[in-house]
Design a protein around this motif. Sequence first.
Motif, PDB file in Angstrom:
ATOM      1  N   TYR A  56       0.855  -1.184   0.000  1.00  0.00           N
ATOM      2  CA  TYR A  56       0.000   0.000   0.000  1.00  0.00           C
ATOM      3  C   TYR A  56       0.887   1.229   0.000  1.00  0.00           C
ATOM      4  CZ  TYR A  56       0.883  -0.433   5.057  1.00  0.00           C
ATOM      5  OH  TYR A  56       1.475  -0.572   6.285  1.00  0.00           O
ATOM      6  N   GLY A  57       0.270   2.400  -0.113  1.00  0.00           N
ATOM      7  CA  GLY A  57       1.027   3.641  -0.189  1.00  0.00           C
ATOM      8  C   GLY A  57       1.320   4.222   1.180  1.00  0.00           C
ATOM      9  N   GLU A  58       1.275   5.549   1.258  1.00  0.00           N
ATOM     10  CA  GLU A  58       1.575   6.205   2.531  1.00  0.00           C
ATOM     11  C   GLU A  58       0.569   5.810   3.603  1.00  0.00           C
ATOM     12  OE1 GLU A  58       3.008  10.605   4.074  1.00  0.00           O
ATOM     13  OE2 GLU A  58       2.145  10.367   2.078  1.00  0.00           O
ATOM     14  N   ASN A  59      -0.657   5.534   3.173  1.00  0.00           N
ATOM     15  CA  ASN A  59      -1.713   5.062   4.074  1.00  0.00           C
ATOM     16  C   ASN A  59      -2.305   3.778   3.502  1.00  0.00           C
ATOM     17  OD1 ASN A  59      -1.867   7.404   6.019  1.00  0.00           O
ATOM     18  ND2 ASN A  59      -2.240   8.492   4.094  1.00  0.00           N
ATOM     19  N   PRO A  60      -2.906   2.943   4.351  1.00  0.00           N
ATOM     20  CA  PRO A  60      -3.386   1.631   3.901  1.00  0.00           C
ATOM     21  C   PRO A  60      -4.388   1.661   2.750  1.00  0.00           C
ATOM     22  CG  PRO A  60      -3.281   1.695   6.289  1.00  0.00           C
ATOM     23  CD  PRO A  60      -3.018   3.098   5.814  1.00  0.00           C
TER      24      PRO A  60
ATOM     25  N   ASN B  41       6.582   3.613   2.888  1.00  0.00           N
ATOM     26  CA  ASN B  41       7.197   4.448   3.919  1.00  0.00           C
ATOM     27  C   ASN B  41       8.632   4.020   4.211  1.00  0.00           C
ATOM     28  OD1 ASN B  41       4.984   6.210   4.432  1.00  0.00           O
ATOM     29  ND2 ASN B  41       3.966   4.578   5.560  1.00  0.00           N
ATOM     30  N   ASN B  42       8.913   2.717   4.106  1.00  0.00           N
ATOM     31  CA  ASN B  42      10.288   2.243   4.261  1.00  0.00           C
ATOM     32  C   ASN B  42      11.205   2.897   3.233  1.00  0.00           C
ATOM     33  OD1 ASN B  42       9.417  -1.229   4.997  1.00  0.00           O
ATOM     34  ND2 ASN B  42       9.695   0.495   6.381  1.00  0.00           N
ATOM     35  N   ILE B  43      10.747   2.942   1.989  1.00  0.00           N
ATOM     36  CA  ILE B  43      11.559   3.495   0.902  1.00  0.00           C
ATOM     37  C   ILE B  43      11.828   4.978   1.131  1.00  0.00           C
ATOM     38  CG2 ILE B  43      11.536   4.053  -1.566  1.00  0.00           C
ATOM     39  CD1 ILE B  43       9.990   1.377  -1.954  1.00  0.00           C
ATOM     40  N   LYS B  44      10.803   5.725   1.514  1.00  0.00           N
ATOM     41  CA  LYS B  44      10.987   7.160   1.755  1.00  0.00           C
ATOM     42  C   LYS B  44      11.949   7.401   2.918  1.00  0.00           C
ATOM     43  CE  LYS B  44       7.720  10.120   1.554  1.00  0.00           C
ATOM     44  NZ  LYS B  44       6.478  10.867   1.866  1.00  0.00           N
TER      45      LYS B  44
ATOM     46  N   LYS C 282      12.774   8.262  11.362  1.00  0.00           N
ATOM     47  CA  LYS C 282      11.439   7.679  11.495  1.00  0.00           C
ATOM     48  C   LYS C 282      10.425   8.678  10.966  1.00  0.00           C
ATOM     49  CE  LYS C 282       8.233   5.458  14.702  1.00  0.00           C
ATOM     50  NZ  LYS C 282       7.995   5.068  16.110  1.00  0.00           N
ATOM     51  N   HIS C 283       9.586   8.225  10.049  1.00  0.00           N
ATOM     52  CA  HIS C 283       8.564   9.069   9.437  1.00  0.00           C
ATOM     53  C   HIS C 283       9.172  10.330   8.835  1.00  0.00           C
ATOM     54  CE1 HIS C 283       5.473   7.057  12.336  1.00  0.00           C
ATOM     55  NE2 HIS C 283       5.838   6.264  11.342  1.00  0.00           N
ATOM     56  N   MET C 284      10.302  10.153   8.135  1.00  0.00           N
ATOM     57  CA  MET C 284      10.999  11.225   7.420  1.00  0.00           C
ATOM     58  C   MET C 284      11.655  12.245   8.346  1.00  0.00           C
ATOM     59  SD  MET C 284      10.891  10.634   4.183  1.00  0.00           S
ATOM     60  CE  MET C 284      11.227  12.210   3.398  1.00  0.00           C
ATOM     61  N   ASN C 285      11.702  11.967   9.637  1.00  0.00           N
ATOM     62  CA  ASN C 285      12.323  12.886  10.589  1.00  0.00           C
ATOM     63  C   ASN C 285      13.559  12.246  11.212  1.00  0.00           C
ATOM     64  OD1 ASN C 285      10.402  15.138  10.590  1.00  0.00           O
ATOM     65  ND2 ASN C 285       8.975  13.652  11.452  1.00  0.00           N
ATOM     66  N   PRO C 286      14.714  12.908  11.149  1.00  0.00           N
ATOM     67  CA  PRO C 286      15.900  12.381  11.828  1.00  0.00           C
ATOM     68  C   PRO C 286      15.665  12.375  13.339  1.00  0.00           C
ATOM     69  CG  PRO C 286      16.482  14.113  10.263  1.00  0.00           C
ATOM     70  CD  PRO C 286      15.000  14.153  10.425  1.00  0.00           C
ATOM     71  N   CYS C 287      15.944  11.256  13.980  1.00  0.00           N
ATOM     72  CA  CYS C 287      15.790  11.202  15.435  1.00  0.00           C
ATOM     73  C   CYS C 287      17.113  10.873  16.117  1.00  0.00           C
ATOM     74  CB  CYS C 287      14.706  10.204  15.836  1.00  0.00           C
ATOM     75  SG  CYS C 287      14.853   8.563  15.137  1.00  0.00           S
ATOM     76  N   GLY C 288      18.187  10.838  15.340  1.00  0.00           N
ATOM     77  CA  GLY C 288      19.499  10.623  15.924  1.00  0.00           C
ATOM     78  C   GLY C 288      20.573  10.590  14.860  1.00  0.00           C
ATOM     79  N   VAL C 289      21.643  11.342  15.088  1.00  0.00           N
ATOM     80  CA  VAL C 289      22.805  11.336  14.198  1.00  0.00           C
ATOM     81  C   VAL C 289      24.044  11.304  15.076  1.00  0.00           C
ATOM     82  CG1 VAL C 289      24.097  12.567  12.421  1.00  0.00           C
ATOM     83  CG2 VAL C 289      21.599  12.683  12.435  1.00  0.00           C
ATOM     84  N   GLY C 290      24.966  10.410  14.758  1.00  0.00           N
ATOM     85  CA  GLY C 290      26.173  10.327  15.564  1.00  0.00           C
ATOM     86  C   GLY C 290      27.387   9.979  14.733  1.00  0.00           C
TER      87      GLY C 290
END
Length: 216
Positions: free
Chosen positions: A52-56, A87-90, A111-119
Amino acid sequence: MSLEKKRELAAKVFRHTAAYDALIADYLTNFVGETEPEQFTVTFEKKQSLRYGENPHQAATFYENALPAKGSLATAKQLHGKELSYNNIKDADAALQIVREFTEPAAVAVKHMNPCGVGTGETIAEAFDRAFKADETSIFGGIVALNREVDKQTAEVLHTIFLEIVIAPSFSQEALDVLTAKKNLRLLTLDVEADLGKKKGKAADKCPWRTACSGY
């Protein structure tokens, strides 16, 4: 042969010949160094249908460039886990674009196109530890991209977290033994250090594209 079948075959033939002509046009345009042609024609080939796409309730299909750029997500080799979702691909593409900004060992969680950690660190294990500690909550169910081979030490930490995908140039055999214990975890390898369009090259390889209504 029915008229409906003739139309179906005609569409297939013209798709094929149009794709061939587009490849020739792309090659010649690049050969003469034209960077802003009056017409921009590219061709894509179906890689896979997505669940499915961005939503089911939405449909989606993943197409790749007929001559995909080295190191692009379309060229990734999946070693383990379920098939990729829309969503995995994006998210994977976003993580790759960030981790490519670093030359030192680096790890990026998205996660969900938002960086939540960079190191970054002296080793990939140290880099991931710093990325994880940036936000130990939001990384849950996220995607991790690393720019060095995943070793056993790093894999053992990754294994303790629920992740959708881990992307790296390679995985040691010991790391694979640890991570493949999770049957749904997707493990991808590709050339993380590849330069996608930063140097002079084909317009179609210069990622990313941005879409607008009836335009790019």
